[in-house]
Design a protein around this motif. Sequence first.
Motif, PDB file in Angstrom:
ATOM      1  N   ASP A   7      53.788  29.083  42.752  1.00 43.02           N
ATOM      2  CA  ASP A   7      53.812  30.520  43.059  1.00 43.02           C
ATOM      3  C   ASP A   7      53.516  31.354  41.814  1.00 43.02           C
ATOM      4  O   ASP A   7      52.766  32.329  41.872  1.00 43.02           O
ATOM      5  N   ILE A   8      54.117  30.955  40.704  1.00 44.20           N
ATOM      6  CA  ILE A   8      53.885  31.671  39.438  1.00 44.20           C
ATOM      7  C   ILE A   8      52.424  31.555  39.033  1.00 44.20           C
ATOM      8  O   ILE A   8      51.797  32.534  38.624  1.00 44.20           O
ATOM      9  N   PHE A   9      51.854  30.370  39.177  1.00 42.13           N
ATOM     10  CA  PHE A   9      50.445  30.164  38.849  1.00 42.13           C
ATOM     11  C   PHE A   9      49.546  31.016  39.737  1.00 42.13           C
ATOM     12  O   PHE A   9      48.607  31.654  39.250  1.00 42.13           O
ATOM     13  N   LEU A  10      49.831  31.070  41.023  1.00 43.21           N
ATOM     14  CA  LEU A  10      49.018  31.854  41.963  1.00 43.21           C
ATOM     15  C   LEU A  10      49.068  33.342  41.629  1.00 43.21           C
ATOM     16  O   LEU A  10      48.030  34.009  41.577  1.00 43.21           O
ATOM     17  N   VAL A  11      50.254  33.861  41.363  1.00 41.20           N
ATOM     18  CA  VAL A  11      50.397  35.283  41.022  1.00 41.20           C
ATOM     19  C   VAL A  11      49.664  35.592  39.717  1.00 41.20           C
ATOM     20  O   VAL A  11      48.958  36.602  39.606  1.00 41.20           O
ATOM     21  N   THR A  12      49.801  34.711  38.739  1.00 41.40           N
ATOM     22  CA  THR A  12      49.112  34.899  37.459  1.00 41.40           C
ATOM     23  C   THR A  12      47.603  34.885  37.646  1.00 41.40           C
ATOM     24  O   THR A  12      46.893  35.721  37.079  1.00 41.40           O
ATOM     25  N   ALA A  13      47.090  33.968  38.447  1.00 45.42           N
ATOM     26  CA  ALA A  13      45.647  33.881  38.702  1.00 45.42           C
ATOM     27  C   ALA A  13      45.133  35.141  39.380  1.00 45.42           C
ATOM     28  O   ALA A  13      44.078  35.677  39.018  1.00 45.42           O
ATOM     29  N   VAL A  14      45.880  35.658  40.350  1.00 47.50           N
ATOM     30  CA  VAL A  14      45.473  36.887  41.050  1.00 47.50           C
ATOM     31  C   VAL A  14      45.445  38.062  40.078  1.00 47.50           C
ATOM     32  O   VAL A  14      44.511  38.879  40.094  1.00 47.50           O
ATOM     33  N   ILE A  15      46.432  38.164  39.211  1.00 45.41           N
ATOM     34  CA  ILE A  15      46.480  39.261  38.225  1.00 45.41           C
ATOM     35  C   ILE A  15      45.298  39.170  37.264  1.00 45.41           C
ATOM     36  O   ILE A  15      44.651  40.178  36.952  1.00 45.41           O
ATOM     37  N   ILE A  16      44.995  37.979  36.789  1.00 44.18           N
ATOM     38  CA  ILE A  16      43.869  37.803  35.865  1.00 44.18           C
ATOM     39  C   ILE A  16      42.546  38.159  36.534  1.00 44.18           C
ATOM     40  O   ILE A  16      41.709  38.863  35.955  1.00 44.18           O
ATOM     41  N   ILE A  17      42.353  37.705  37.760  1.00 44.71           N
ATOM     42  CA  ILE A  17      41.112  38.022  38.494  1.00 44.71           C
ATOM     43  C   ILE A  17      40.993  39.520  38.719  1.00 44.71           C
ATOM     44  O   ILE A  17      39.917  40.100  38.547  1.00 44.71           O
ATOM     45  N   ALA A  18      42.073  40.179  39.086  1.00 40.11           N
ATOM     46  CA  ALA A  18      42.051  41.632  39.296  1.00 40.11           C
ATOM     47  C   ALA A  18      41.717  42.367  37.994  1.00 40.11           C
ATOM     48  O   ALA A  18      40.932  43.328  37.999  1.00 40.11           O
ATOM     49  N   ALA A  19      42.296  41.916  36.875  1.00 38.76           N
ATOM     50  CA  ALA A  19      42.018  42.555  35.585  1.00 38.76           C
ATOM     51  C   ALA A  19      40.552  42.378  35.188  1.00 38.76           C
ATOM     52  O   ALA A  19      39.918  43.326  34.701  1.00 38.76           O
ATOM     53  N   LEU A  20      40.004  41.182  35.398  1.00 38.54           N
ATOM     54  CA  LEU A  20      38.588  40.953  35.082  1.00 38.54           C
ATOM     55  C   LEU A  20      37.681  41.800  35.958  1.00 38.54           C
ATOM     56  O   LEU A  20      36.680  42.350  35.493  1.00 38.54           O
ATOM     57  N   PHE A  21      38.016  41.917  37.241  1.00 39.07           N
ATOM     58  CA  PHE A  21      37.228  42.753  38.148  1.00 39.07           C
ATOM     59  C   PHE A  21      37.274  44.214  37.702  1.00 39.07           C
ATOM     60  O   PHE A  21      36.250  44.898  37.671  1.00 39.07           O
ATOM     61  N   TRP A  22      38.450  44.698  37.344  1.00 41.09           N
ATOM     62  CA  TRP A  22      38.622  46.090  36.905  1.00 41.09           C
ATOM     63  C   TRP A  22      37.799  46.363  35.642  1.00 41.09           C
ATOM     64  O   TRP A  22      37.118  47.370  35.536  1.00 41.09           O
ATOM     65  N   ARG A  23      37.843  45.434  34.672  1.00 39.76           N
ATOM     66  CA  ARG A  23      37.073  45.598  33.435  1.00 39.76           C
ATOM     67  C   ARG A  23      35.580  45.568  33.723  1.00 39.76           C
ATOM     68  O   ARG A  23      34.820  46.376  33.192  1.00 39.76           O
ATOM     69  N   SER A  24      35.148  44.653  34.560  1.00 43.02           N
ATOM     70  CA  SER A  24      33.734  44.548  34.912  1.00 43.02           C
ATOM     71  C   SER A  24      33.246  45.827  35.587  1.00 43.02           C
ATOM     72  O   SER A  24      32.139  46.301  35.319  1.00 43.02           O
ATOM     73  N   HIS A  25      34.079  46.404  36.445  1.00 42.56           N
ATOM     74  CA  HIS A  25      33.716  47.662  37.113  1.00 42.56           C
ATOM     75  C   HIS A  25      33.571  48.792  36.086  1.00 42.56           C
ATOM     76  O   HIS A  25      32.627  49.591  36.162  1.00 42.56           O
TER      77      HIS A  25
END
Length: 113
Positions: A7-25
């Motif tokens: 669960d911790i890994f999944l939440v961390t992965a989602v946060i990292i993906i969201a941050a990368l998407f936000w930066r890319s935008h």
Amino acid sequence: MNLQLGDIFLVTAVIIIAALFWRSHGIRERALGYTRKYCEREEVEFLDDTVGMDKLALQRDGNGKLRITRIYRFEFTVTGGERYQGHTIVMGGVVQRVDLPPHRYTPPPERLH
């Protein structure tokens, strides 16, 4: 509440993906604004008011550091009838340059005083 390591890994992965998407935008928006101003300065019409990702690569900057390089494609016109494709190059989040291919030049009409 019983958190599992998965669960911790999944939440961390989602946060990292969201941050990368936000930066890319944000980088895309920076490229869009720069391209719009560049086209105004060069007196060409920036079409569709958009840039699209053409290429994503790792390249070395002037200091030898690896940077993510994004190449955005856009279209412009000079005459209103012909569309040309240009490119905006962004390295490490900083716009490096805008490339316009050879195109027709139509001088502005002379003003009568």
